[in-house]
Every structure is written in C-alpha cells, then in structure tokens.
Design an enzyme around this catalytic site. Sequence first.
Site, mmCIF file in Angstrom:
data_model
loop_
_atom_site.group_PDB
_atom_site.id
_atom_site.type_symbol
_atom_site.label_atom_id
_atom_site.label_comp_id
_atom_site.label_asym_id
_atom_site.label_seq_id
_atom_site.Cartn_x
_atom_site.Cartn_y
_atom_site.Cartn_z
ATOM 1 N N HIS A 1 0.820 -1.207 0.000
ATOM 2 C CA HIS A 1 0.000 0.000 0.000
ATOM 3 C C HIS A 1 0.856 1.260 0.000
ATOM 4 C CE1 HIS A 1 -3.698 -2.397 1.496
ATOM 5 N NE2 HIS A 1 -3.601 -2.381 0.173
ATOM 6 N N HIS B 1 -9.698 -5.624 3.318
ATOM 7 C CA HIS B 1 -8.247 -5.581 3.115
ATOM 8 C C HIS B 1 -7.789 -6.880 2.446
ATOM 9 C CE1 HIS B 1 -3.962 -5.465 4.085
ATOM 10 N NE2 HIS B 1 -4.099 -4.179 4.330
ATOM 11 N N GLU C 1 -5.153 -8.668 2.711
ATOM 12 C CA GLU C 1 -4.602 -9.696 3.608
ATOM 13 C C GLU C 1 -5.717 -10.435 4.345
ATOM 14 O OE1 GLU C 1 -1.555 -8.512 6.559
ATOM 15 O OE2 GLU C 1 -2.489 -10.029 7.828
ATOM 16 N N THR D 1 -2.140 -8.948 10.331
ATOM 17 C CA THR D 1 -0.827 -8.677 10.939
ATOM 18 C C THR D 1 -0.592 -7.223 11.333
ATOM 19 O OG1 THR D 1 0.039 -8.339 8.731
ATOM 20 C CG2 THR D 1 0.353 -10.539 9.680
ATOM 21 N N CYS E 1 2.561 -8.904 13.138
ATOM 22 C CA CYS E 1 3.932 -9.217 12.717
ATOM 23 C C CYS E 1 4.921 -8.355 13.496
ATOM 24 C CB CYS E 1 4.083 -9.001 11.218
ATOM 25 S SG CYS E 1 4.102 -7.274 10.765
ATOM 26 N N SER F 1 -2.953 2.291 3.679
ATOM 27 C CA SER F 1 -2.076 1.383 4.431
ATOM 28 C C SER F 1 -2.598 1.206 5.855
ATOM 29 C CB SER F 1 -0.653 1.959 4.449
ATOM 30 O OG SER F 1 0.088 1.389 5.490
ATOM 31 N N ASN G 1 -1.263 -0.519 8.457
ATOM 32 C CA ASN G 1 -0.303 -0.339 9.563
ATOM 33 C C ASN G 1 -0.018 1.139 9.790
ATOM 34 O OD1 ASN G 1 2.703 0.303 8.658
ATOM 35 N ND2 ASN G 1 1.781 -0.923 7.039
ATOM 36 N N SER H 1 5.284 0.287 4.545
ATOM 37 C CA SER H 1 5.396 0.238 3.082
ATOM 38 C C SER H 1 5.894 1.570 2.526
ATOM 39 C CB SER H 1 4.042 -0.136 2.471
ATOM 40 O OG SER H 1 3.009 0.619 3.072
#
Length: 406
Positions: free
Chosen positions: A83, A176, A178, A244, A283, A312, A314, A375
């Site tokens: 992302h 998302h 993932e 994650t 993660c 994104s 995260n 990212s």
Amino acid sequence: MKSFDVPIIYRSPLISAIKKKRKEMDKMKKDFSPTLLDFGPLQIYLARHFGFCYGVENAIEIAFRTVEENPGKNIYLLSEMIHNPQVNADLQAHDIQFLQDTYGKQIIPFDKITSDDIVLIPAFGTTLEIEEKLKHIGIQTEKYNTTCPFVEKVWNRSEVIAKKDYTVIIHGKPKHEETRATFSHAASNAPSVIVTDMNEAKQLAKYIAGEKKAEEFYTEFKGQYSPGFDAAKDLQRIGVVNQTTMLASDTQAIADYLKDVIIKKYKPVNTEERFADTRDTLCYATNDNQSAVVGLLETAADLAIVVGGYNSSNTSHLVELCEEKLPTYFINGAEKIISDKEILHHNFHTKEEILTTDFLPAKEPIKILLTSGASCPDALVEGVINKITSFYNIDTPVEELIGLFE
Ligand code: SF4
C-alpha cells in the site's frame, strides 16, 4: 535479518545511517526512544523503527527482479503490491499491470491471461479461489509469490486452530487484501468469521452468549462469515487470529473480551475446551513500529507527521496512536506540505484529504515527531525532513547530519 536488493531511489542515505547506528547500539531492540535531529530552531524526533519491513522489501526485490529477468513478457500483479502509491506507480512504469484494484474489483479479466504470462502475488497473499483460477490458466504461482512469511504464519495458526475444531475469528478489515486472503485460507479448514473492531466483537459476543437470535447473525455479519456458517453451533468453541497490521492494544482487548464472554457462558469450564490459547498474530514490524511510536510520544512535541499510503493499514494505526496525544498529519509525500503555512493531509476516519492552515506553530524551537508506515520508502521521509528544514534558517544542512551517524 536478510537484506534485500531494493532500488536505490527508495533509500535515504541519512536514514540508512541513522538506522544502522541505532541498530549497532541496540542489537536486542530494547530501546524505543526516538533519534533527535537537532536543527536549532527545528527539532525533529525520528521514531526508532519505521519504514520498509521484511515482507515489503522481499516483495519489491522479487517484483523488480522479475521485470529484469523477463523482458517482453506480460507481467501482472494481482493487485497493489503493497500500500504505497509511489512503489505501485513505479511498478506500473515498468509495465507491470494490475489485475484487480485494492478492493478486489477486476481491472483486467482473468480470461485475458495466458499460461505464458507472469502473475505476481502481492505481499498480502491471495485467496485460494484466485490461486486456483491462476493454476487453471497454467500460471506458475509459486515462483512469483511474494506473500510475506508473517502472513503465512497467520494462515498456519488458523489451520492449527481449525484442526482442533475451533471456529476461527479473524480480527481484521474485511475488505483488506490480507484479511480476504486469511479468511479464504481459514474458511477452507473451519467455520470462520471476521470482526473489524471491538464494536463488532461485542455484537458477535451476543450470539456467543445467546442474547441475540442466531438468524440475525447472517444479516449483521453479511459478507464476513464462511459458507455454511451455523451461528447456533459454530460459536461454541473459538480461537482468534488477526490481520498482521492491527493495533496491538485492540487485538489484545478483543481476544481477552471474547475469551471472557465464552468462559462466562460455559462456566464452570476448562478454558481450553472453549477458547484456543493463541498469542496474537501481529507481525514483528507492526509491533516494532507501534512500540516505537509509544516511545516517540514520550517526547512532548508540537505535532506529529506520519508518512505512508492512505490505504495502508499499519500506517493508519500509527496515526491513530499519535492522534490521541497531539495534532497529527498523515501525508503520503513531501509535496503535501504545500508551504510553511499549509498542509494537505489524510483523515483516515472520513477517508478524505483535508487542508490545514498554520500547521506549524510560530515558536522556536518547534518540535516535530516523525514516523512512517511499513510500506513507505525512507526516501519519502527524508523528503519530508528536507521540506520542513527549508522553512527555517538552519545552519546544518541535512547532508552534514549524516556524518553524525557514521
Ligand atoms: S507489515 Fe508485517 S506482515 Fe505485512 S508485509 Fe510487512 S512484515 Fe509482512
């Protein structure tokens, strides 16, 4: 950790020098205090951990190597590689085409692909259904699969839970990439349901506790449960895994809450009989970057800037943490800082870009906290540093700072 061959344009000599120095001084990663870049009238506090993670570097290395090794071939990416708009635009400039958008909407139909083509699977992984489609066309998915090993770890964890006959609760964002991939893998082994946040966990708890009629579940969780899910039966033994990149505190709170609900419903009971004892599946990069923001926020500052792609996950959680403490600006590049007066920034709650004026308080020294998502290329963060320093009368040029960290 393995080092990757990532295009130099994404690196920043200053930030590489800082990261190297900090790593040497703190090999066990116990120190989450920020690095101060002291320009006199401007003080920038850089988070201890930020920027490209293992999975992102791995995916970028594979993508650019694939382009280099396969001139003349059609190369596709299932959807966004990661992302970050700059990285995705660079890949497209290298003639990589995207088959789907970030929400799974088809851009190029699968029937346009042939077995001679290459399809890269992004770091988020993909669903079993798409993998099957590609195999059917004759595409070798293994060779060009950039799925992050930390995402695969979540799939393995859900398989372990499933094999013990627990229903898999996935804490993640349903749209998302993932989470869609994790859901598909989990659903192939066990009844599975996605909860986005604590509010949804509380609604799910009502079905676990029998406070709501099972029939209502199917409307309330539409699109978030596996085929054949039986709300009356499938919420009696559960385990939780998560996307994650979720917020660590939310993840822990949701798992603890659901555990509590199921234990109360079936007490007296041996916990293990009803709730799979798993640790969260965040993660290392999510944990490090969030802990680094917690460390960053210990410094009293005037504002925070978080750099990263607006979609994104995260990065938005880093913004969320900062927002609780001080004015925070979520930008995807230095060009969003229009002048020393104006900044265009993303409001991730409303998904809008907004203009704020007078974002830099008229005081000296001004203190700014700075970080970026997993990212985001370090070069973009250096661009932000350069842009802000240009507004001040500064004696030490950024290049000179590098020497301090070598
Ligand atoms: S954020 Fe974590 S899971 Fe995602 S690509 Fe990076 S290391 Fe892998």
